[in-house]
Design an enzyme around this catalytic site. Structure first.
Site, PDB file in Angstrom:
ATOM      1  N   LYS A   1      -7.833  -7.117  -5.274  1.00  0.00           N
ATOM      2  CA  LYS A   1      -7.549  -8.167  -6.265  1.00  0.00           C
ATOM      3  C   LYS A   1      -8.791  -8.987  -6.581  1.00  0.00           C
ATOM      4  CE  LYS A   1      -2.816  -7.989  -6.586  1.00  0.00           C
ATOM      5  NZ  LYS A   1      -1.526  -8.515  -6.870  1.00  0.00           N
TER       6      LYS A   1
ATOM      7  N   LYS B   1      -1.710   2.992  -7.084  1.00  0.00           N
ATOM      8  CA  LYS B   1      -0.275   2.690  -7.018  1.00  0.00           C
ATOM      9  C   LYS B   1       0.209   2.094  -8.336  1.00  0.00           C
ATOM     10  CE  LYS B   1       0.368  -2.014  -5.514  1.00  0.00           C
ATOM     11  NZ  LYS B   1       1.404  -2.912  -5.168  1.00  0.00           N
TER      12      LYS B   1
ATOM     13  N   LYS C   1       3.061  -3.719 -11.365  1.00  0.00           N
ATOM     14  CA  LYS C   1       3.687  -4.400 -12.510  1.00  0.00           C
ATOM     15  C   LYS C   1       2.701  -5.234 -13.304  1.00  0.00           C
ATOM     16  CE  LYS C   1       6.341  -7.302  -9.487  1.00  0.00           C
ATOM     17  NZ  LYS C   1       5.435  -8.053  -8.611  1.00  0.00           N
TER      18      LYS C   1
HETATM   19  P1  ATP Z   1       1.358  -6.902  -8.493  1.00  0.00           P
HETATM   20  O1  ATP Z   1       1.143  -5.791  -9.436  1.00  0.00           O
HETATM   21  O2  ATP Z   1       1.534  -8.215  -9.158  1.00  0.00           O
HETATM   22  O3  ATP Z   1       0.378  -6.938  -7.361  1.00  0.00           O
HETATM   23  P2  ATP Z   1       3.343  -5.322  -7.218  1.00  0.00           P
HETATM   24  O4  ATP Z   1       3.872  -4.443  -8.282  1.00  0.00           O
HETATM   25  O5  ATP Z   1       2.411  -4.739  -6.225  1.00  0.00           O
HETATM   26  O6  ATP Z   1       2.757  -6.635  -7.841  1.00  0.00           O
HETATM   27  P3  ATP Z   1       4.921  -6.902  -5.349  1.00  0.00           P
HETATM   28  O7  ATP Z   1       5.765  -7.990  -5.831  1.00  0.00           O
HETATM   29  O8  ATP Z   1       3.628  -7.291  -4.753  1.00  0.00           O
HETATM   30  O9  ATP Z   1       4.647  -5.887  -6.540  1.00  0.00           O
HETATM   31  O10 ATP Z   1       5.747  -5.966  -4.385  1.00  0.00           O
HETATM   32  C1  ATP Z   1       7.117  -6.027  -4.116  1.00  0.00           C
HETATM   33  C2  ATP Z   1       7.506  -4.858  -3.238  1.00  0.00           C
HETATM   34  O11 ATP Z   1       7.351  -3.630  -3.935  1.00  0.00           O
HETATM   35  C3  ATP Z   1       6.647  -4.721  -1.977  1.00  0.00           C
HETATM   36  O12 ATP Z   1       7.475  -4.360  -0.894  1.00  0.00           O
HETATM   37  C4  ATP Z   1       5.702  -3.620  -2.291  1.00  0.00           C
HETATM   38  O13 ATP Z   1       5.269  -2.919  -1.132  1.00  0.00           O
HETATM   39  C5  ATP Z   1       6.563  -2.724  -3.162  1.00  0.00           C
HETATM   40  N1  ATP Z   1       5.763  -1.940  -4.081  1.00  0.00           N
HETATM   41  C6  ATP Z   1       4.904  -2.433  -5.015  1.00  0.00           C
HETATM   42  N2  ATP Z   1       4.344  -1.437  -5.721  1.00  0.00           N
HETATM   43  C7  ATP Z   1       4.857  -0.285  -5.207  1.00  0.00           C
HETATM   44  C8  ATP Z   1       4.654   1.099  -5.521  1.00  0.00           C
HETATM   45  N3  ATP Z   1       3.845   1.475  -6.491  1.00  0.00           N
HETATM   46  N4  ATP Z   1       5.346   2.018  -4.804  1.00  0.00           N
HETATM   47  C9  ATP Z   1       6.176   1.642  -3.822  1.00  0.00           C
HETATM   48  N5  ATP Z   1       6.417   0.363  -3.482  1.00  0.00           N
HETATM   49  C10 ATP Z   1       5.763  -0.605  -4.161  1.00  0.00           C
END
Ligand code: ATP
Ligand code: LTN
Length: 337
Positions: free
Chosen positions: A119, A201, A204
């Site tokens: 980040k 990965k 969002k």
């Molecule tokens: P950001 O993009 O803002 O960093 P994020 O998409 O990584 O957010 P979080 O809110 O940080 O989402 O994650 C919520 C949950 O979803 C966590 O348990 C995280 O491990 C899971 N998660 C996030 N992205 C993935 C992915 N691509 N595959 C599987 N699990 C995920």
């Protein structure tokens, strides 16, 4: 007389940031497991809105995202009668415990966190202290509720391990205060990758809308995004090294339909990527349809959402307050009655 003690139910806690609309990655990696754990565990789940401001947010949009993420938790099937559902910023104990824990976390430990490194590379103009201490607030979120397990995607394993280290350190310095939790990571769906860069990965907050499926995407958008998903030139549906795009689509299809990777290879023998992508898109759209219908209904009743947030925050604050009080007392603070 002997008393028979009923063993206490195991506890689970997890959170999702309000940084945008949750994606298929969030759903398969974490959210749907939260629903699954509801009957077997005593569960607490939160919208981590304090974590969201580690990257710059527009106030009106943040407010909307907090409401929507909370509504989505209900829409996927989390039941406030069974699970404790709340918004992190509405429970002040999280920020309070975070301070106590930050004085028990080393600079070096935080410097090693891969999410911080990723980040800060992505937001080089805003490497704020909150981005650095993010995992300490996450440790506070977890430890306040004394959970046995933390259902998350694979990317959060490192943060969960740091939480265990901080809790163990605190327990050793002062006396047993916190339960040491285990990350709970499922085999399928634990790391859903970007549809555009399948070694990364799915996230969002990705700027490229085609890289992720949002839980709010309508069927046409879902089909279009899968049709555009990056694959390779072999045109053969098989799971193998170097076929990151196809592997990712196979994993998504497997997670949604329950079919094994071998069964998927058999299903698409002699067929091209076009047929395969259509099948994946249709399966995902079908899975998301009932969630989207419930979400639309829930968003119509803001008063009901707010009432649920309020009762969730009150219940959470009661549980969190007890743990915080215990930790403060152990540290030597003067507690007023
Ligand atoms: P950001 O993009 O803002 O960093 P994020 O998409 O990584 O957010 P979080 O809110 O940080 O989402 O994650 C919520 C949950 O979803 C966590 O348990 C995280 O491990 C899971 N998660 C996030 N992205 C993935 C992915 N691509 N595959 C599987 N699990 C995920
Ligand atoms: N850091 C997590 C979100 C998060 C979390 C938590 C997950 C904040 N607090 C507590 C589990 C438990 C992420 O997914 N990036």
């Amino acid at each position: 007389m002997e008393t028979i003690e009923t063993p206490r139910k195991k506890r689970a806690l997890s959170c999702i940031q309000s940084t945008g609309t949750p994606t298929l990655g969030n759903y398969l990696g974490a959210l749907r497991n939260w629903v699954m754990l509801q009957d077997e565990f005593e569960c607490a789940y939160a919208v981590a809105d304090l974590h969201a401001i580690t990257v710059r947010q527009e106030p009106a949009k943040l407010r909307q995202q907090i409401n929507e993420t909370f509504a989505l938790l209900l829409a996927i099937g989390l039941d406030p009668e069974k699970s404790l559902l709340f918004v992190q910023s509405q429970v002040p104990e999280h920020a309070q415990l975070s301070w106590l824990l930050s004085c028990h976390t080393q600079f070096g430990e935080l410097s090693r966190m891969t999410q911080f490194k990723d980040k800060s590379a992505k937001h080089a103009d805003n490497i704020n202290a909150g981005l650095f201490t993010y995992p300490v607030l996450m440790a506070a979120d977890i430890l306040l509720y004394q959970p046995d397990v933390v259902p998350v995607g694979a990317d959060q394993k490192q943060h969960c391990e740091l939480t265990r280290d901080i809790a163990t350190r605190f327990n050793n310095l002062y006396a047993n205060t916190f339960t040491i939790p285990e990350p709970y990571i499922m085999k399928t769906g634990a790391r859903v990758c970007s549809l555009q860069e399948p070694t990364k990965k799915m996230s969002k907050s990705d700027e490229n809308q085609n890289a992720f499926i949002s839980l709010k995407d309508d069927p046409d958008t879902i089909m279009r995004k899968f049709r555009r998903a990056v694959t390779d030139s072999e045109a053969k549906v098989r799971y193998a090294e170097g076929k990151d795009g196809v592997n990712n689509l196979m994993e998504i299809y497997s997670a949604v339909t329950g079919k094994t990777l071998e069964a998927i290879e058999d299903e698409f023998t002699g067929k091209g990527y076009g047929d395969f992508k259509t099948a994946v898109g249709e399966a995902v759209a079908l899975e998301l349809k009932p969630i989207q219908e419930r979400f639309t209904e829930l968003m119509k009743d803001k008063a009901q959402l707010e009432a649920l947030m309020k009762s969730g925050a009150e219940k959470a604050s009661y549980v969190a307050g007890r743990t915080l009080g215990k930790a403060m007392k152990k540290l030597g603070f003067v507690i007023l009655r």
